[in-house]
Structures are given as C-alpha cells and as structure tokens.
Design a protein around this motif. Structure first.
Motif, short mmCIF file in Angstrom:
data_model
loop_
_atom_site.label_atom_id
_atom_site.label_comp_id
_atom_site.label_asym_id
_atom_site.label_seq_id
_atom_site.Cartn_x
_atom_site.Cartn_y
_atom_site.Cartn_z
N ASP A 201 0.68 19.26 -16.58
CA ASP A 201 1.80 18.78 -17.38
C ASP A 201 2.86 19.88 -17.45
O ASP A 201 2.73 20.83 -18.21
N VAL A 202 3.90 19.74 -16.64
CA VAL A 202 4.88 20.82 -16.54
C VAL A 202 5.67 20.99 -17.83
O VAL A 202 6.15 22.10 -18.12
N GLN A 203 5.79 19.93 -18.60
CA GLN A 203 6.52 20.06 -19.87
C GLN A 203 5.65 20.71 -20.94
O GLN A 203 6.08 21.67 -21.61
N ALA A 204 4.43 20.23 -21.10
CA ALA A 204 3.56 20.79 -22.12
C ALA A 204 3.22 22.24 -21.83
O ALA A 204 3.11 23.06 -22.75
N ALA A 205 3.03 22.57 -20.54
CA ALA A 205 2.67 23.94 -20.16
C ALA A 205 3.89 24.83 -19.93
O ALA A 205 3.74 26.00 -19.56
N GLN A 206 5.08 24.28 -20.13
CA GLN A 206 6.34 25.04 -19.98
C GLN A 206 6.41 25.74 -18.61
O GLN A 206 6.73 26.92 -18.51
N ILE A 207 6.09 24.97 -17.56
CA ILE A 207 6.11 25.46 -16.19
C ILE A 207 7.54 25.34 -15.64
O ILE A 207 8.16 24.29 -15.74
N ASP A 208 8.04 26.42 -15.08
CA ASP A 208 9.38 26.40 -14.50
C ASP A 208 9.38 25.89 -13.06
O ASP A 208 10.29 25.17 -12.65
N PHE A 209 8.37 26.30 -12.29
CA PHE A 209 8.25 25.90 -10.89
C PHE A 209 6.79 25.55 -10.61
O PHE A 209 5.88 26.29 -11.01
N LEU A 210 6.58 24.44 -9.92
CA LEU A 210 5.22 24.05 -9.51
C LEU A 210 5.29 23.55 -8.08
O LEU A 210 6.20 22.79 -7.73
#
Length: 383
Positions: A201-210
């Motif tokens: 979950d890129v939003q919940a994990a505050q991921i900038d790039f995946l």
C-alpha cells in the motif's frame, strides 16, 4: 472467488497450472510459470496479429488501461496516472537514481543483502559524489532500526527490497516509510519479491517510488514492470529518455511545443510492450479473481509448511526468519554437512526447480503449489 470454498479454489488452480507430471516448481522468486489463461491470451494475441495485424489497436489500448488499473489497485495508488509500464525493475530504479538532483556529499541507504539491481544503480552514482551506506539486516532483531540508524543528515534516499531475495526477510514498509517522511528522506521500494504475495500500500506506507517486474510473484512474462511514482515527485525527477509516447499530447505528431505527460506516462518514452501488457493483465486477473487476501494466506501457509518440514529434518538448517510478519514466499535453508551445490544438483536431478542463493538453497512456492510437493522436496534435500 475469494469467498468460495477451498475445493473451488484448488480446482481453479489445478486447471490454471497444468505443470508436467513429476515437476516440482519452487522457483517463483526467479521466473514463474504462466497461468493457463495467460498462455491462451498470448496465443490469441499472436493469432490476431497474424490474421489482422494492428487493426484492433484501440482495443489493445483498452487492455493497457485495464492493466494500469489492475496495478494501481494492487498497490493502492491514488490514480492510474501514477502507474508507468516499464521494461524491468532496473529501469525504474535508474529513473529514480538519475532523476534526483544530487549534491556532492549526499548518500543513499540500502541493506547489505540487496539484489544487484538495488545496489549497482546506487553504486554508479559515486562519480557524482553520492555515497552508499549499507545496513546489515540478516540475523538482526530489528532490521528497520538498523536501516534507519544508517541514515544521517546527508541521506537523500532509502531504497530497500520489500522481501530480501536470498534470506526471504520481509521488512516493515510502513515503519520505514513513516520514518523517512518524518526525516525528509525519499523512500524507494523494490517490490519484486513481495508484490503478488502481499499488498504493498503505497499510500499507507508513504512510499515515494515502487518498482517490480511481472515475471515472479505476479505470474507474468519478463520484459514488463510496474513503476509507481508519487505525484509530488513526478516533475522533480529529471527525465533522460524522450520520445513520442511520453508527451502530454500523444498522437499529435506535428506538434512542436510538446511537454512531458503530466502523469507517469512521462517515463514511457516509446512504443508499449503490447504483448507483455496482454500477458500480465491476464495473469493479474487470476490473482485478483482469487483475491489478494486468499493469495497471501495460501502463500504463507506453504511457507509455514516448509518451516515445519525443514525444522523436522535434523540435517537441515533454516535461514529464513520465522517470526510472524518477517517472511513472505521465500524459504532458504542449508544442509548441515553437504555443500549447497551438491544439494542443488540433487534437487535438479529429481525435477525440483529451485535456486541456490548466497550460501543457501531457496524454495519459493506460490499459492497453487501442492503441499505434498513441498514435503517431497524437503525429503530430497535432507537426503
């Protein structure tokens, strides 16, 4: 499908994966077999090209849009415009590495156990004065602390694999992402060994790039990958690839006052891999039909089954951590007295497809792998 009984799911998976009798396939962390529907999709696409050429290209574009939506849902991206379709993980990591505005003295933090894709690209920045700091996370009780302790006021980026390719260690992405955001550090995730097993979950994990290839746990082909870029970063990444496909007004071929696309398509310089798009979309349709929760549960059940069997074999030692939340689909182990190459060759001769990685034997079953095959493979390895 996610609400159907186990027998319905098993029947579906038996139909989708008609592997050769006697073949034990435990190498999804390398290259996965395709589901039946994917192979049939590729056959239909080839036949369509043979008979009709590109006369149905508008329909192909609908499949491309479908795939972006499938991938956006898988990583909980805010929009399909946040998803780019690239060639592989290395390309996505290179976009980040050579898109950021580095200053001499900056550094990047990774783990000491990363696959070369997530190491070499950062090492290549040495000529720009960018340092690389490696945190050792194997046999560490708190790997996230080890990673964060390696950062300092000059750290611009933390880049980690969600699951380590050799040990199978799974990291707490939410904890890392939150800490990086608080410290003003960009957070990049190589998700190739986790996406398709558990949701990122890129939003919940505050991921900038995946970024992740499609040919491992996503059950798709080589040559196509997903790249998520947080909207706030898109225009901050300097572009190094240009072409007709990455412009905002794609299709207006005579236009001279072009500008990069506002969405993640700006990272796609030329013609799309339509064959790969059709194939990966078909593979994802199976994972989504099963339901992400069902896929994760079944993969972890197989991982835990391997843990039990390996622990019960006096000749074998587990390498993969067994604490809850610290493992995904990779199980690595060693024989106490027989060298790994010998064990790997023994397994190969017995039609067990697996890998030898960093001093261990790596088994990586997927949600469809029969439990009895796991028992067979462990018995062969134990000798």
């Amino acid at each position: 499908m996610a609400g159907n009984g186990a027998s319905d799911i098993d029947s579906l998976l038996i139909s989708e994966f008609p592997l050769l009798p006697g073949l034990v396939y435990l190498n999804h962390a390398a290259v996965s077999p395709w589901p039946r529907r994917t192979a049939e999709t590729v056959k239909r696409f080839a036949e369509e090209n043979l008979r009709e050429g590109a006369s149905r290209y508008p329909e192909w574009l609908q499949t491309e849009r479908l795939l972006r939506g499938q991938l956006a849902g898988l990583v909980n991206a805010p929009s399909i415009d946040d998803i780019a379709l690239l060639k592989n993980t290395s390309e996505g990591l290179s976009f980040v590495a050579y898109g950021l505005d580095w200053r001499s003295g900056d550094n990047v933090v990774i783990t000491a156990e990363e696959f070369p894709s997530n190491r070499i690209v950062w090492e290549s920045l040495a000529s720009r004065g960018v340092g690389l700091r490696e945190a050792r996370v194997s046999h560490v009780h708190d790997p996230e602390s080890a990673i964060l302790e390696a950062t300092d006021r000059h750290t611009r980026l933390v880049s980690v694999s969600s699951v380590q390719y050799a040990s199978g260690l799974r990291l707490d992405l939410g904890r890392l992402g939150t800490a990086c955001r608080e410290r003003g550090i960009a957070f990049c995730v190589d998700a190739i060994q986790g996406l398709g097993v558990f949701r990122h979950d890129v939003q919940a994990a505050q991921i900038d790039f995946l970024v992740a290839d499609g040919h491992k746990w996503l059950l798709g082909p080589e040559g196509i990958a997903v790249f998520y870029c947080r909207p706030e970063w898109r225009e901050r990444l300097k572009l190094h690839e240009y072409g007709w496909h990455m412009v905002e007004d794609m299709g207006d071929y005579a236009r001279r006052d072009w500008r990069p696309a506002a969405g993640a398509r700006r990272f796609e310089c030329g013609s799309p891999n339509m064959l790969g798009i059709h194939a990966l979309s078909a593979s994802l349709s199976l994972l989504l039909e099963l339901g992400p929760e069902t896929v994760e549960r079944r993969v972890l059940e197989r991982t835990e089954h391997l843990f039990e069997r390996i622990r019960a074999a006096p000749s074998l030692d587990l390498v993969t951590p067994t604490r809850s939340g610290r493992y995904a689909g990779i199980v690595s182990f060693r024989h106490r007295s027989v060298p790994n190459p010998v064990i790997h060759e023994r397994l190969r001769k017995a039609n067990v497809v697996c890998a030898e990685r960093l001093g261990g034997i790596r088994f990586s079953p997927h949600c469809y792998t029969p439990l009895e095959q796991l028992e067979t493979a462990v018995a062969i390895a134990a000798g």
